[in-house]
Design a protein around this motif. Structure first.
Motif, short mmCIF file in Angstrom:
data_model
loop_
_atom_site.label_atom_id
_atom_site.label_comp_id
_atom_site.label_asym_id
_atom_site.label_seq_id
_atom_site.Cartn_x
_atom_site.Cartn_y
_atom_site.Cartn_z
N GLU A 181 36.42 40.35 38.52
CA GLU A 181 36.56 40.35 38.50
C GLU A 181 38.19 40.97 38.24
OE1 GLU A 181 38.34 37.51 42.10
OE2 GLU A 181 36.43 36.56 42.12
N PHE A 182 38.38 40.68 37.04
CA PHE A 182 39.05 40.95 36.43
C PHE A 182 38.95 41.42 35.01
CE2 PHE A 182 40.95 38.23 39.43
CZ PHE A 182 41.52 39.25 40.27
N PRO A 183 38.08 42.69 34.51
CA PRO A 183 37.46 42.84 33.36
C PRO A 183 38.70 42.80 32.17
CG PRO A 183 37.35 44.49 35.13
CD PRO A 183 37.81 44.01 35.81
N ASP A 184 39.86 42.89 32.18
CA ASP A 184 41.27 43.15 31.49
C ASP A 184 41.26 42.41 31.01
OD1 ASP A 184 40.61 45.90 31.53
OD2 ASP A 184 42.05 46.53 32.98
N THR A 185 41.13 41.35 31.69
CA THR A 185 41.83 39.02 31.86
C THR A 185 41.25 39.19 29.54
OG1 THR A 185 41.64 38.79 33.78
CG2 THR A 185 41.58 36.99 32.38
N THR A 186 42.04 38.55 28.82
CA THR A 186 41.51 37.77 28.07
C THR A 186 41.84 36.44 27.60
OG1 THR A 186 43.46 38.66 27.02
CG2 THR A 186 42.55 40.26 26.66
N ILE A 187 41.63 35.81 26.44
CA ILE A 187 41.94 34.86 26.15
C ILE A 187 43.32 34.46 25.76
CG2 ILE A 187 42.24 32.80 24.72
CD1 ILE A 187 39.33 32.65 26.34
N SER A 188 43.83 35.79 25.34
CA SER A 188 45.08 35.75 24.90
C SER A 188 46.31 35.45 26.37
CB SER A 188 45.63 36.68 24.53
OG SER A 188 45.38 36.56 22.74
N ASP B 89 40.66 24.24 40.80
CA ASP B 89 41.94 25.03 41.58
C ASP B 89 42.67 25.10 40.47
OD1 ASP B 89 41.91 23.31 44.00
OD2 ASP B 89 42.85 21.77 43.33
N ASP B 90 42.39 25.10 39.16
CA ASP B 90 43.01 26.01 38.15
C ASP B 90 42.23 28.20 38.13
OD1 ASP B 90 45.29 24.03 37.04
OD2 ASP B 90 43.00 23.18 36.07
N VAL B 91 41.23 26.86 38.11
CA VAL B 91 40.50 28.95 38.33
C VAL B 91 41.04 29.81 40.19
CG1 VAL B 91 38.19 30.54 38.41
CG2 VAL B 91 38.51 28.24 37.44
N ASP B 92 41.68 29.20 40.89
CA ASP B 92 41.42 29.58 42.11
C ASP B 92 43.72 30.07 42.14
OD1 ASP B 92 39.71 29.30 43.76
OD2 ASP B 92 39.92 27.05 45.10
N ARG B 93 44.81 29.31 41.26
CA ARG B 93 45.72 29.94 41.22
C ARG B 93 44.94 30.81 39.70
NH1 ARG B 93 49.71 26.04 42.02
NH2 ARG B 93 50.79 26.82 40.04
N LEU B 94 44.21 31.07 38.91
CA LEU B 94 44.65 32.28 38.17
C LEU B 94 43.96 33.48 38.81
CD1 LEU B 94 42.95 30.58 35.10
CD2 LEU B 94 45.55 31.19 34.72
N ARG B 95 43.71 32.64 39.45
CA ARG B 95 42.91 34.21 40.59
C ARG B 95 43.60 34.62 41.82
NH1 ARG B 95 38.11 32.49 42.90
NH2 ARG B 95 37.12 32.69 40.10
N GLY C 20 34.44 41.70 54.99
CA GLY C 20 34.83 42.67 54.86
C GLY C 20 34.97 44.34 54.23
N GLY C 21 33.46 44.31 53.62
CA GLY C 21 33.04 45.15 52.59
C GLY C 21 33.16 45.12 51.54
N PRO C 22 32.82 45.61 50.88
CA PRO C 22 32.27 46.06 49.29
C PRO C 22 33.62 46.19 48.97
CG PRO C 22 31.46 47.58 49.78
CD PRO C 22 31.91 46.82 51.51
N THR C 23 34.48 45.77 47.49
CA THR C 23 35.38 45.80 46.52
C THR C 23 35.06 46.74 45.90
OG1 THR C 23 34.36 44.39 45.28
CG2 THR C 23 36.66 43.11 46.92
N GLU C 24 36.27 47.27 45.75
CA GLU C 24 35.79 48.51 44.75
C GLU C 24 36.19 47.54 43.36
OE1 GLU C 24 36.63 52.85 43.97
OE2 GLU C 24 35.40 52.01 45.41
N PRO C 25 35.88 48.32 42.48
CA PRO C 25 34.83 47.72 40.90
C PRO C 25 37.11 48.12 40.43
CG PRO C 25 34.01 49.59 41.17
CD PRO C 25 34.18 49.18 42.71
N THR C 26 37.66 47.59 39.89
CA THR C 26 38.76 47.78 38.41
C THR C 26 38.20 48.67 37.60
OG1 THR C 26 38.96 45.44 38.44
CG2 THR C 26 40.02 46.29 36.86
N GLU C 27 37.04 48.38 36.83
CA GLU C 27 37.04 50.02 35.90
C GLU C 27 36.26 51.11 36.73
OE1 GLU C 27 34.86 47.94 32.11
OE2 GLU C 27 37.06 47.62 31.43
N VAL C 28 36.73 52.41 36.76
CA VAL C 28 36.39 53.27 36.46
C VAL C 28 35.85 54.50 36.03
CG1 VAL C 28 36.70 55.55 38.35
CG2 VAL C 28 37.46 53.45 39.90
N ARG C 29 35.38 54.62 35.82
CA ARG C 29 34.38 55.47 34.15
C ARG C 29 33.75 56.94 35.67
NH1 ARG C 29 34.54 54.61 28.82
NH2 ARG C 29 32.73 56.57 28.00
N LEU C 30 34.37 57.90 35.33
CA LEU C 30 33.68 59.08 36.24
C LEU C 30 34.07 60.15 35.63
CD1 LEU C 30 35.86 58.72 39.68
CD2 LEU C 30 33.72 57.53 38.97
#
Length: 232
Positions: A13-20, A46-52, A103-113
Motif C-alpha cells: 500500500e505504501f511503496p515508498d516505505t523503507t526500513i529506515s 496491532d503494530d502493523v495496524d498502527r503503522l498503516r 468502496g471500490g478499487p484504490t488508486e495506486p500510489t506509484e503512477v507512471r504515465l
C-alpha cells in the motif's frame, strides 16, 4: 513478524516505505515492537495496524506526527469502560486503502504515465499540456514520463479550465511554489545531507509536514480573500 516481513506487508500500500522509515517511527514513539532476547524487533498485527494508520494519515492528510500521536492515544484510550477500537487507516473520503470491494478499487500510489495516458486521464488536451510545460507549471520526469503529481496538476488545470482559467493565468502558481521550495529547502537540506538514515527519514517527514501546512495556509488565505471580495 520481523521488520522485513512488516515492510513487505506495508509496501503493498505504501511503496515508498523503507526500513529506515519504520525505525524512525519507532524512535518517535508511534509503534513499540517487542524485542527478542537477541534484540531483534518482533511486530504484532496491532503494530502493523498502527503503522498503516500513521502512513495513511501522512500520505492522505499530511498530518504532523504530533497530531497522529494524539489520535493514536485517543483510539487506544481504555477509559470509560469502552473497548479499545480497532485501528483502521482510512483515506480522506473514508475508503480503506488496499481493500478493494469495500468502496471500490484504490488508486495506486506509484503512477507512471506517458503523454497520451496523461491527456486521457486528466481531461486536458495535448496543446494545453504543451503550454503547461512551456510555462513550467507541469514537467515530465526523464525520460519523458509523468508521475502522480503531474496527474494531479493536470486534473486541477482541467477543472479550472471549466471556469474559464487558461494556462497563462496559472504562471503565478509556479512562481509561488518555487518560492516555497526555496524556503522549505533551507529547513530540510541540513537533515537530508546527513548520512544517518534516521536524519534522512526526519527530513522526508519534515517536508511532508511543511507541504501540508502550506496547503492549509494557502486555502485559508484564499477563503478569507474571497469572503472579503464578496462582502460576506
Amino acid at each position: 513478524m520481523s521488520i522485513g516481513e512488516v515492510l513487505a506487508q506495508l509496501r503493498l500500500e505504501f511503496p515508498d516505505t523503507t526500513i529506515s522509515k519504520l525505525r524512525f517511527l519507532e524512535a518517535e514513539g508511534l509503534v513499540e515492537p517487542q524485542r527478542t532476547p537477541a534484540g531483534y524487533r518482533k511486530y504484532s498485527w496491532d503494530d502493523v495496524d498502527r503503522l498503516r494508520f500513521v502512513l495513511t494519515a501522512q500520505r492522505d492528510q499530511y498530518l504532523p506526527l504530533r497530531v497522529i500521536r494524539e489520535q493514536l492515544a485517543e483510539r487506544s484510550d481504555p477509559s470509560a469502560g469502552r473497548p479499545r477500537p480497532a485501528l483502521v487507516a482510512v483515506g480522506p473520503t473514508g475508503e480503506v486503502p488496499g481493500r478493494a470491494g469495500e468502496g471500490g478499487p484504490t488508486e495506486p500510489t506509484e503512477v507512471r504515465l506517458d503523454r497520451a495516458e496523461l491527456v486521457a486521464r486528466s481531461g486536458i488536451d495535448s496543446s494545453t499540456l504543451a503550454e503547461l510545460e512551456r510555462l513550467g507549471v507541469l514537467v515530465s520526469r526523464p525520460p519523458g514520463w509523468y508521475d502522480a503529481d503531474a496527474l494531479v496538476i493536470a486534473q486541477a488545470v482541467a477543472g479550472l479550465a471549466r471556469y474559464g482559467l487558461e494556462p497563462r493565468h496559472l504562471r503565478g502558481y509556479r512562481t509561488a511554489a518555487d518560492r516555497e521550495v526555496g524556503l522549505f529547502a533551507q529547513l530540510v537540506a541540513p537533515l537530508a545531507r546527513q548520512s544517518d538514515p534516521a536524519a534522512r527519514a526526519r527530513a522526508a517527514e519534515t517536508a511532508r509536514e511543511l507541504v501540508g501546512l502550506s496547503q492549509q495556509l494557502h486555502a485559508a488565505l484564499v477563503r478569507v480573500g474571497l469572503r472579503e471580495s464578496l462582502g460576506r
